[in-house]
Enzyme design. Structure first.
Site, PDB file in Angstrom:
ATOM      1  N   ASP A  31      -0.802  -5.312  -8.036  1.00 29.08           N
ATOM      2  CA  ASP A  31      -1.462  -5.082  -6.750  1.00 29.08           C
ATOM      3  C   ASP A  31      -2.849  -5.697  -6.804  1.00 29.08           C
ATOM      4  O   ASP A  31      -3.257  -6.258  -7.824  1.00 29.08           O
ATOM      5  CB  ASP A  31      -1.534  -3.579  -6.429  1.00 29.08           C
ATOM      6  CG  ASP A  31      -1.437  -3.303  -4.927  1.00 29.08           C
ATOM      7  OD1 ASP A  31      -2.140  -3.998  -4.155  1.00 29.08           O
ATOM      8  OD2 ASP A  31      -0.684  -2.402  -4.511  1.00 29.08           O
ATOM      9  N   HIS A  79       6.805  -5.305   5.708  1.00 32.74           N
ATOM     10  CA  HIS A  79       6.520  -4.866   7.077  1.00 32.74           C
ATOM     11  C   HIS A  79       5.039  -4.988   7.455  1.00 32.74           C
ATOM     12  O   HIS A  79       4.673  -4.863   8.624  1.00 32.74           O
ATOM     13  CB  HIS A  79       7.024  -3.431   7.308  1.00 32.74           C
ATOM     14  CG  HIS A  79       6.273  -2.358   6.576  1.00 32.74           C
ATOM     15  ND1 HIS A  79       6.716  -1.053   6.538  1.00 32.74           N
ATOM     16  CD2 HIS A  79       5.119  -2.372   5.861  1.00 32.74           C
ATOM     17  CE1 HIS A  79       5.863  -0.320   5.838  1.00 32.74           C
ATOM     18  NE2 HIS A  79       4.895  -1.099   5.425  1.00 32.74           N
TER      19      HIS A  79
END
Length: 318
Positions: free
Chosen positions: A217, A255
């Site tokens: 991340d 998304h």
């Protein structure tokens, strides 16, 4: 031919409109219950009902105000009220209220606190402007930068996001590892792209101990990640390079991005895995226009969240 509403439909509309006038109250009162720790205190009472004086004393709350809060929540079946003796009643937990315990199994507290925070509520006031224009998301319009840059510069909000994603991971991974266990067989190493604080991989590696996990991340996210056995934390940018592994896993990542960005992310995943045996495993909510299911309302609401917070949409199954 002009359609006309029946008198029953007109009467029901007069009732239903108040749900939208006061629609914000449910989130606000549930957040209040979390902050007061009502569910936690009731749980600590070993299943025995607590009367209003007992509960108000334990919470250091005003009894009349607490009564009104509990009346609201009981009406919505979040808590239960049962008879205690001949003349009094007491409060007990329900399956729903147990999801509001801060450290409870499958707790949804972190998600409620994120979505009810002032930062996340502000973009909703600009949703109509988002619909009338192209470009910046409602979040960017409200805060001057996108959600990721905002989180990087605001550690408290970054923690809200990470805690909420960990909350989702605990619920989702339990189902994924049970229903799709075969997907993870034969994988020696797996990189979780956008893995947050590492909760997803921590759960996966515990269930599948043959997997070496790489939690990937942004650096500011990794800097506050938890320690998990069998999981290595790596900071970086998924649009530039993803660590090498036998498989890449993306849960609730695509998304957040438009089509071009998603293609780029998937290309980087393809570069990170073996050409002959590699896997890209994607876990997403998909809206199927042709079917009704238990969580359809959740999917449609999440689509609106994406529009307000990221300017993107849930993928649809046409």
């Amino acid at each position: 031919m002009e359609s006309k509403c029946s008198s029953e439909e007109e009467a029901q509309a007069q009732v239903d409109i108040w749900k939208y006038v006061f629609g914000f109250t449910e989130m606000a009162v549930v957040k209040c219950a979390i902050e007061l720790r009502i569910a936690d205190v009731l749980e600590s009472h070993d299943g025995r009902p607590m009367t209003l004086p007992e509960l108000s004393s334990a919470l250091s709350c005003s009894p009349p105000i607490l009564y009104r809060i509990m009346r609201f929540l009981i009406h919505r079946k979040i808590f239960k009220e049962i008879r205690v003796g001949q003349e009094s009643t007491g409060y007990v937990q329900s399956p729903l209220s147990r999801l509001l315990m801060k450290n409870g199994d499958n707790s949804m507290v972190a998600f409620v606190l994120l979505e009810s925070s002032p930062v996340m509520l502000a973009p909703w006031h600009g949703l109509s402007a988002r619909a009338l224009a192209t470009g910046a998301s409602a979040f960017t319009a409200a805060h001057g930068e996108d959600v990721w840059r905002y989180a990087s510069a605001n550690p408290a909000h970054n923690k809200l996001i990470n805690d909420a994603m960990a909350c989702h991971a605990r619920v989702a991974m339990s189902a994924i590892t049970e229903i799709y266990a075969d997907v993870f067989k034969g994988i020696g190493s797996l990189v979780d792209v956008g893995g947050g604080d590492g909760t997803t991989l921590g759960i996966l590696v515990k269930k599948c101990p043959w997997i070496r996990g790489i939690n990937f991340d942004l650096p500011h996210v990794i800097s506050s990640a938890q320690n998990w056995d069998g999981v290595e934390h790596v900071g970086g940018n998924m649009f530039e390079k993803i660590p090498k592994a036998d498989a890449a896993f993306l849960m609730w990542v695509l998304h957040d991005w438009g089509d071009d960005e998603c293609i780029n992310i998937l290309k980087k995943c393809r570069e990170a895995i073996p050409g002959d045996t590699g896997k890209v495993i994607i876990a997403e909510a998909v809206i199927d226009e042709g079917e009704e299911d238990t969580f359809k309302d959740v999917g449609l609401a999440l689509d609106m969240v994406m529009m307000a917070s990221h300017g993107q949409r849930k993928r649809e199954d046409f």
